[in-house]
Scaffold this motif. Structure first.
Motif, mmCIF file in Angstrom:
data_model
loop_
_atom_site.group_PDB
_atom_site.id
_atom_site.type_symbol
_atom_site.label_atom_id
_atom_site.label_comp_id
_atom_site.label_asym_id
_atom_site.label_seq_id
_atom_site.Cartn_x
_atom_site.Cartn_y
_atom_site.Cartn_z
ATOM 1 N N GLU A 204 -5.932 5.392 -16.792
ATOM 2 C CA GLU A 204 -4.517 5.038 -16.725
ATOM 3 C C GLU A 204 -4.223 4.397 -15.382
ATOM 4 O O GLU A 204 -4.628 4.902 -14.335
ATOM 5 C CB GLU A 204 -3.648 6.286 -16.924
ATOM 6 N N TRP A 205 -3.504 3.308 -15.391
ATOM 7 C CA TRP A 205 -3.279 2.544 -14.180
ATOM 8 C C TRP A 205 -2.461 3.313 -13.152
ATOM 9 O O TRP A 205 -2.666 3.168 -11.951
ATOM 10 C CB TRP A 205 -2.596 1.225 -14.512
ATOM 11 N N LYS A 206 -1.538 4.178 -13.616
ATOM 12 C CA LYS A 206 -0.703 4.907 -12.659
ATOM 13 C C LYS A 206 -1.527 5.912 -11.863
ATOM 14 O O LYS A 206 -1.253 6.137 -10.675
ATOM 15 C CB LYS A 206 0.444 5.607 -13.377
ATOM 16 N N HIS A 207 -2.539 6.504 -12.477
ATOM 17 C CA HIS A 207 -3.396 7.441 -11.750
ATOM 18 C C HIS A 207 -4.333 6.700 -10.804
ATOM 19 O O HIS A 207 -4.745 7.260 -9.783
ATOM 20 C CB HIS A 207 -4.200 8.290 -12.728
ATOM 21 N N MET A 208 -4.648 5.460 -11.126
ATOM 22 C CA MET A 208 -5.517 4.695 -10.242
ATOM 23 C C MET A 208 -4.774 4.223 -8.997
ATOM 24 O O MET A 208 -5.356 4.131 -7.904
ATOM 25 C CB MET A 208 -6.098 3.497 -10.999
ATOM 26 N N LEU A 209 -3.490 3.950 -9.139
ATOM 27 C CA LEU A 209 -2.713 3.424 -8.022
ATOM 28 C C LEU A 209 -1.991 4.503 -7.224
ATOM 29 O O LEU A 209 -1.820 4.363 -6.012
ATOM 30 C CB LEU A 209 -1.687 2.412 -8.546
ATOM 31 N N VAL A 210 -1.554 5.544 -7.876
ATOM 32 C CA VAL A 210 -0.746 6.567 -7.222
ATOM 33 C C VAL A 210 -1.597 7.829 -7.056
ATOM 34 O O VAL A 210 -2.215 8.275 -8.031
ATOM 35 C CB VAL A 210 0.522 6.873 -8.047
ATOM 36 N N PRO A 211 -1.631 8.409 -5.853
ATOM 37 C CA PRO A 211 -0.919 8.038 -4.621
ATOM 38 C C PRO A 211 -1.751 7.193 -3.654
ATOM 39 O O PRO A 211 -1.419 7.116 -2.472
ATOM 40 C CB PRO A 211 -0.625 9.389 -3.993
ATOM 41 N N LEU A 212 -2.842 6.570 -4.135
ATOM 42 C CA LEU A 212 -3.732 5.841 -3.227
ATOM 43 C C LEU A 212 -3.020 4.664 -2.561
ATOM 44 O O LEU A 212 -3.017 4.533 -1.330
ATOM 45 C CB LEU A 212 -4.965 5.351 -4.005
ATOM 46 N N VAL A 213 -2.408 3.804 -3.370
ATOM 47 C CA VAL A 213 -1.777 2.610 -2.819
ATOM 48 C C VAL A 213 -0.561 2.956 -1.952
ATOM 49 O O VAL A 213 -0.409 2.400 -0.850
ATOM 50 C CB VAL A 213 -1.405 1.638 -3.956
ATOM 51 N N PRO A 214 0.336 3.873 -2.362
ATOM 52 C CA PRO A 214 1.443 4.226 -1.462
ATOM 53 C C PRO A 214 0.986 4.780 -0.110
ATOM 54 O O PRO A 214 1.562 4.431 0.928
ATOM 55 C CB PRO A 214 2.224 5.274 -2.267
ATOM 56 N N MET A 215 -0.030 5.642 -0.094
ATOM 57 C CA MET A 215 -0.510 6.172 1.178
ATOM 58 C C MET A 215 -1.144 5.070 2.025
ATOM 59 O O MET A 215 -0.984 5.055 3.259
ATOM 60 C CB MET A 215 -1.516 7.287 0.925
ATOM 61 N N ALA A 216 -1.849 4.151 1.390
ATOM 62 C CA ALA A 216 -2.408 3.027 2.138
ATOM 63 C C ALA A 216 -1.304 2.184 2.755
ATOM 64 O O ALA A 216 -1.406 1.745 3.911
ATOM 65 C CB ALA A 216 -3.284 2.171 1.220
ATOM 66 N N PHE A 217 -0.191 1.974 2.026
ATOM 67 C CA PHE A 217 0.923 1.208 2.572
ATOM 68 C C PHE A 217 1.610 1.963 3.711
ATOM 69 O O PHE A 217 2.136 1.338 4.643
ATOM 70 C CB PHE A 217 1.928 0.882 1.475
ATOM 71 N N VAL A 218 1.619 3.286 3.672
ATOM 72 C CA VAL A 218 2.163 4.062 4.792
ATOM 73 C C VAL A 218 1.338 3.821 6.050
ATOM 74 O O VAL A 218 1.884 3.573 7.142
ATOM 75 C CB VAL A 218 2.202 5.564 4.441
ATOM 76 N N LEU A 219 0.003 3.880 5.913
ATOM 77 C CA LEU A 219 -0.858 3.608 7.058
ATOM 78 C C LEU A 219 -0.688 2.175 7.553
ATOM 79 O O LEU A 219 -0.614 1.921 8.767
ATOM 80 C CB LEU A 219 -2.318 3.867 6.681
ATOM 81 N N LEU A 220 -0.609 1.226 6.626
ATOM 82 C CA LEU A 220 -0.440 -0.173 7.018
ATOM 83 C C LEU A 220 0.889 -0.397 7.730
ATOM 84 O O LEU A 220 0.970 -1.137 8.721
ATOM 85 C CB LEU A 220 -0.529 -1.072 5.785
ATOM 86 N N GLY A 221 1.934 0.263 7.256
ATOM 87 C CA GLY A 221 3.232 0.098 7.889
ATOM 88 C C GLY A 221 3.262 0.670 9.297
ATOM 89 O O GLY A 221 3.829 0.054 10.215
ATOM 90 N N LEU A 222 2.650 1.852 9.487
ATOM 91 C CA LEU A 222 2.620 2.446 10.822
ATOM 92 C C LEU A 222 1.815 1.582 11.794
ATOM 93 O O LEU A 222 2.165 1.464 12.976
ATOM 94 C CB LEU A 222 2.016 3.853 10.746
ATOM 95 N N ILE A 223 0.745 0.977 11.296
ATOM 96 C CA ILE A 223 -0.066 0.124 12.173
ATOM 97 C C ILE A 223 0.667 -1.170 12.485
ATOM 98 O O ILE A 223 0.642 -1.661 13.624
ATOM 99 C CB ILE A 223 -1.436 -0.158 11.521
ATOM 100 N N MET A 224 1.373 -1.729 11.506
ATOM 101 C CA MET A 224 2.096 -2.978 11.730
ATOM 102 C C MET A 224 3.291 -2.781 12.654
ATOM 103 O O MET A 224 3.765 -3.736 13.273
ATOM 104 C CB MET A 224 2.561 -3.573 10.407
ATOM 105 N N LEU A 225 3.794 -1.558 12.780
ATOM 106 C CA LEU A 225 4.852 -1.303 13.751
ATOM 107 C C LEU A 225 4.369 -1.590 15.172
ATOM 108 O O LEU A 225 5.165 -1.972 16.034
ATOM 109 C CB LEU A 225 5.334 0.152 13.649
ATOM 110 N N GLY A 226 3.079 -1.393 15.390
ATOM 111 C CA GLY A 226 2.505 -1.709 16.686
ATOM 112 C C GLY A 226 2.062 -3.139 16.827
ATOM 113 O O GLY A 226 1.631 -3.549 17.907
#
Length: 460
Positions: A204-226
């Protein structure tokens, strides 16, 4: 009697042709000797297998297919890259250190200390079982997120070259948490996908994406703040590598890629500095206001190296012409001092490390090992390609170091731990375990007693 002599049987008709054939063979192949009659030598050369180049190719193929090939490739290539990197860090950083009124070996000593600590981490990671690696995934992720948040706190975070991604530790030491985000994402993502595969949820696509992609975007956002977009590119590559190994459908994979590409284009568009770097791809002239100075002088360094370079320590570009000669553009100094032979050697070592990582990921039955090994391989190879491509003028300058090679303890420590992961996975292969067990000497107490010579009765 005549029939018995001619044919060895009572049939004379069959004995005459047999005698004629024997005489014909004796004329063409020489005299018939006793061993030939007894069958020990027939005059036909024995088949000893392929000879010459075919035999060498066959031996190389057998050696390449041995169970410990991946283990030795990972260990040998990683150590060679690290040692050669230490040599080049010392050569490329001497002038930079003197410009800052520091001892000439200042950067080398810090890198050497980081290599010692990283070597210890690599040994620890190589000895740890996969279960313990999985247990560490969540603590490492939580610690990395905490440090990334701490970087943005005024008075704690430190800005270097316009990017606020550092934490001052006291003295000459500082920490870049974004480098540890790579290790955190691949370990946590590999454990998450492995548990979902065990439960057969990845269909199922939702299990493949969640929560992997949201957590990756959290890390990317924190790094891009710098402002560190180079590290975000590596994290995005790791994310795509995990999704690819998990068997993401083409439409799903393309959708995530389109979202990431749109965000990357937006961040590049709103930053004149990043747009300038993008415009310097393939530049041969520094341009107005020396906008492409670093990219062009990197090409100059490579071009002046020739086949075998100007000699170790004889670089001209590191004398203030090439910015960051010991970090992002250490590959250019390597080309100038060691020539095409040196740069191709570095590329070959990274290719060997990448092949071994793919081999470990492809031959395992453990889903966690497959995802983690694939993630580490994607990380190291993608970062090496981006760094070398920027030096060659084929890609924009992303500000990422060459793994295991460039100066930077914060980048070296998690990378050597990741190499330890690959070594542990290569050792854990059943065929590799059996091969290693056969090489270990087995000495029992009984065999040791038999080896001890009996003393004379009067000797004490």
């Amino acid at each position: 009697m005549a029939a018995d002599v001619l044919g060895g049987s009572g049939d004379g008709a069959r004995g005459v042709p047999a005698l004629a054939g024997l005489l014909l063979r004796s004329r063409t192949a020489g005299p018939v000797r006793g061993p030939a009659v007894r069958g020990r030598s027939t005059g036909v050369p024995r088949s000893s297998g392929p000879r010459g180049p075919r035999r060498l190719v066959e031996q190389a193929r057998r050696a390449w297919d041995r169970p410990l090939t991946a283990y030795y490739l990972i260990l040998g290539s990683a150590l060679l890259i690290t040692v050669l990197g230490l040599v080049m860090v010392y050569s490329a950083s001497v002038i930079k250190a003197l410009e800052l009124s520091l001892p000439g070996s200042y950067f080398f000593r810090k890198q050497f200390l980081a290599a010692l600590i990283g070597g210890a981490l690599m040994i620890v990671a190589a000895r740890m079982p996969a279960k313990l690696h999985r247990a560490l995934a969540y603590p490492i992720l939580a610690g990395t997120v905490f440090l990334l948040i701490l970087v943005q706190v005024p008075g704690i975070g430190k800005s270097v070259n316009g990017n606020q991604n550092w934490i001052y530790l006291g003295g000459p030491f500082q920490l870049q948490p974004s480098e540890f985000a790579k290790l955190a994402l691949l370990l946590w993502g590999a454990d998450l996908l492995a548990r979902k595969q065990d439960r057969r949820l990845l269909t199922e696509w939702k299990h493949m994406l969640v929560p992997l992609v949201p957590m990756a975007f959290v890390l990317l956002g924190l790094i891009m703040l710098g402002g560190d977009m180079g590290t975000t590119i590596i994290l995005t590559a790791i994310l795509f590598g995990l999704l690819w190994l998990a068997g993401a459908p083409t439409r799903l994979f393309a959708g995530v890629l389109a979202i990431a590409g749109t965000l990357a284009a937006l961040f590049i568009k709103i930053s004149p500095h990043r747009m300038g770097r993008l415009n310097c791809i393939g530049a041969t002239d520094p341009g107005p206001q020396d906008q492409c100075w670093q990219a062009v002088h990197g090409i100059y360094a490579l071009a002046s190296g020739g086949w075998f370079g100007s000699g170790l320590g004889a670089s001209v570009e590191k004398w203030g012409q090439l910015p960051e000669p010991h970090t992002d553009f250490i590959f250019a100094v390597t080309g100038e001092e060691l020539g095409l032979a040196g740069t191709l050697s570095v590329v070959a070592l990274f290719a060997a490390l990448g092949y071994a990582g793919i081999r470990v990921a492809g031959r395992t039955e453990d889903p966690f090992v497959r995802y983690a090994a694939g993630g580490v391989t994607t990380w190291i190879v993608a970062q090496a390609v981006i760094n070398i491509g920027a030096v060659l003028g084929l890609l924009p300058i992303a500000g990422v170091p060459l793994p295991l090679f460039s100066y930077g303890g914060s980048a070296l420590l998690p990378t050597m731990f990741a190499v330890g992961l690959l070594i542990a996975f290569a050792r854990d292969d059943p065929a590799a375990r059996a091969a290693l067990a056969m090489r270990q000497p087995r000495v029992s107490w009984k065999s040791m007693r038999r080896r001890v010579k009996k003393r004379p009765s009067g000797e004490r």
